[in-house]
Design a protein around this motif. Structure first.
Motif, PDB file in Angstrom:
ATOM      1  N   ASN A 287       0.810  -1.217   0.000  1.00 33.43           N
ATOM      2  CA  ASN A 287       0.000   0.000   0.000  1.00 33.43           C
ATOM      3  C   ASN A 287       0.849   1.275   0.000  1.00 33.43           C
ATOM      4  O   ASN A 287       0.387   2.337   0.378  1.00 33.43           O
ATOM      5  CB  ASN A 287      -0.935  -0.014   1.215  1.00 33.43           C
ATOM      6  CG  ASN A 287      -1.988  -1.100   1.096  1.00 33.43           C
ATOM      7  OD1 ASN A 287      -2.833  -1.059   0.225  1.00 33.43           O
ATOM      8  ND2 ASN A 287      -1.915  -2.098   1.972  1.00 33.43           N
ATOM      9  N   SER A 288       2.107   1.136  -0.437  1.00 29.05           N
ATOM     10  CA  SER A 288       3.023   2.280  -0.464  1.00 29.05           C
ATOM     11  C   SER A 288       3.565   2.478  -1.876  1.00 29.05           C
ATOM     12  O   SER A 288       3.419   1.603  -2.732  1.00 29.05           O
ATOM     13  CB  SER A 288       4.194   2.030   0.487  1.00 29.05           C
ATOM     14  OG  SER A 288       5.128   1.137  -0.114  1.00 29.05           O
ATOM     15  N   PRO A 289       4.215   3.608  -2.125  1.00 29.89           N
ATOM     16  CA  PRO A 289       4.817   3.823  -3.456  1.00 29.89           C
ATOM     17  C   PRO A 289       6.192   3.181  -3.608  1.00 29.89           C
ATOM     18  O   PRO A 289       6.879   3.424  -4.592  1.00 29.89           O
ATOM     19  CB  PRO A 289       4.916   5.350  -3.543  1.00 29.89           C
ATOM     20  CG  PRO A 289       5.076   5.796  -2.127  1.00 29.89           C
ATOM     21  CD  PRO A 289       4.310   4.806  -1.283  1.00 29.89           C
ATOM     22  N   GLU A 290       6.618   2.356  -2.612  1.00 28.58           N
ATOM     23  CA  GLU A 290       7.943   1.727  -2.682  1.00 28.58           C
ATOM     24  C   GLU A 290       8.074   0.893  -3.955  1.00 28.58           C
ATOM     25  O   GLU A 290       7.149   0.178  -4.332  1.00 28.58           O
ATOM     26  CB  GLU A 290       8.186   0.821  -1.477  1.00 28.58           C
ATOM     27  CG  GLU A 290       8.414   1.555  -0.169  1.00 28.58           C
ATOM     28  CD  GLU A 290       8.737   0.577   0.951  1.00 28.58           C
ATOM     29  OE1 GLU A 290       9.785  -0.079   0.877  1.00 28.58           O
ATOM     30  OE2 GLU A 290       7.931   0.473   1.884  1.00 28.58           O
ATOM     31  N   PHE A 291       9.249   0.969  -4.562  1.00 28.33           N
ATOM     32  CA  PHE A 291       9.474   0.268  -5.828  1.00 28.33           C
ATOM     33  C   PHE A 291       9.618  -1.232  -5.628  1.00 28.33           C
ATOM     34  O   PHE A 291       9.131  -2.034  -6.411  1.00 28.33           O
ATOM     35  CB  PHE A 291      10.721   0.835  -6.517  1.00 28.33           C
ATOM     36  CG  PHE A 291      11.088   0.116  -7.791  1.00 28.33           C
ATOM     37  CD1 PHE A 291      10.236   0.132  -8.894  1.00 28.33           C
ATOM     38  CD2 PHE A 291      12.268  -0.600  -7.886  1.00 28.33           C
ATOM     39  CE1 PHE A 291      10.568  -0.534 -10.058  1.00 28.33           C
ATOM     40  CE2 PHE A 291      12.606  -1.268  -9.056  1.00 28.33           C
ATOM     41  CZ  PHE A 291      11.747  -1.227 -10.135  1.00 28.33           C
ATOM     42  N   GLN A 292      10.299  -1.642  -4.556  1.00 22.15           N
ATOM     43  CA  GLN A 292      10.504  -3.074  -4.362  1.00 22.15           C
ATOM     44  C   GLN A 292      10.574  -3.430  -2.889  1.00 22.15           C
ATOM     45  O   GLN A 292      10.992  -2.622  -2.065  1.00 22.15           O
ATOM     46  CB  GLN A 292      11.783  -3.552  -5.070  1.00 22.15           C
ATOM     47  CG  GLN A 292      13.052  -2.861  -4.596  1.00 22.15           C
ATOM     48  CD  GLN A 292      14.279  -3.354  -5.343  1.00 22.15           C
ATOM     49  OE1 GLN A 292      14.172  -4.113  -6.294  1.00 22.15           O
ATOM     50  NE2 GLN A 292      15.452  -2.932  -4.916  1.00 22.15           N
TER      51      GLN A 292
END
Length: 304
Positions: A287-292
């Motif tokens: 649920n975050s914009p983290e890429f990986q």
């Protein structure tokens, strides 16, 4: 991955093997090492098998299997042979040997197919079938969208959901063939195939139920939540199954899953409690914009 230095890999291994770091950080370091591969990464992963977390050791073995490097067979052999290791760890070591698929492991798997721990014995039987299948050179049209190395290939011929479900739920079939039907159902990715897979959570084999939960986690379909929740909430359920249900809910990662996981984040069983903590970290990632998720490299700077 060629630009990653040996010192960087060792530093990520240092995070994995640091028992003072939060478990979720150590998991992310582990999956970073899995993605990097090579002897230095395998050495760092192997070092962590002296940890006191069965969940972490289980994931170490899983990652070594997914890496499919024969250099991991020595440590996996030691783990399988070590009867002081938890059953879920020994089981995962055997499954990892099957994933690597080298014929040298056949005598060892034959020996431990008779292990008194049923989950270990059943895993060795499936791993034996997979190694023999790999060595036979058979080809199958594998439409696995998850890029995972599975304990068995999907069935070779096209079958309907009902045909696959019949094989999958038939306790008279070998576990290897039932797994083949399950992975074929997974690859269809329809609601009817997901619901058919969810029926397997009532099977008599804890090993089978645990693999069902893992597959439902790959599918990430909300229609499976009530089934996963029921097994997680059952205190009489095998903790290996409850752990996998928690991680599957973490992969689905909607608000319902977060609420369920928070309720069991202080469970009496350590492996269930830790699985919920890791699953909640997966929810945060989903649920975050983290890429990986495997972000061990990006966290090397500034996280110490």
């Amino acid at each position: 991955m060629a630009s990653i230095s040996q010192d960087q890999i060792k530093a990520i291994g240092g995070v994995l093997n640091n028992k003072d770091r939060p478990l979720k950080e150590r998991f992310r370091a582990l999956f970073t090492l899995k993605n990097i591969g090579g002897s230095t990464a395998i050495a760092a992963i192997s070092q962590a098998f002296d940890d006191d977390s069965a969940l972490l050791k289980h994931e170490l073995a899983y990652c070594l299997g997914q890496m499919q490097d024969i250099a991991a067979l020595d440590i996996l052999t030691k783990v399988l042979e070590d009867i002081t290791q938890e059953p879920m760890v020994r089981h995962e070591a055997a499954e990892a040997m099957g994933a690597i698929g080298h014929p040298d492991v056949l005598p060892l798997l034959e020996k431990y197919k008779k292990d008194p721990v049923i989950e270990v014995a059943e895993t060795c039987a499936i791993a034996l079938d997979r190694v023999r299948w790999v060595q036979s050179g058979q080809q199958v049209n594998d439409t696995n969208p998850y890029a995972s190395v599975d304990p068995s290939p999907p069935v070779a011929e096209t079958k309907s959901v009902e045909e696959l479900r019949a094989i999958y739920l038939d306790g008279k079939q070998s576990l290897f063939d039932r797994y083949r039907a399950m992975f074929s159902l997974r690859n269809l990715r329809t609601e009817s195939s997901v619901l058919a897979i969810a029926e397997g959570l009532k099977d008599s084999s804890a090993l089978f139920r645990h693999e069902v939960a893992f597959v439902l986690g790959q599918l990430q379909e909300p229609c499976s939540i009530p089934f996963l929740q029921a097994n997680l909430e059952d205190n009489l359920e095998n903790e290996m199954v409850r752990h996998e249900c928690a991680e599957a809910l973490g992969a689905i990662a909607n608000e319902d899953c977060i609420q369920i996981l928070n309720r069991y984040a202080d469970d009496d069983k350590r492996v269930v409690k830790e699985s919920c903590v890791i699953a909640l970290d997966m929810c945060e990632y989903e649920n975050s914009p983290e890429f990986q998720y495997a972000d061990g490299l990006t966290k090397l700077d500034g996280s110490k």
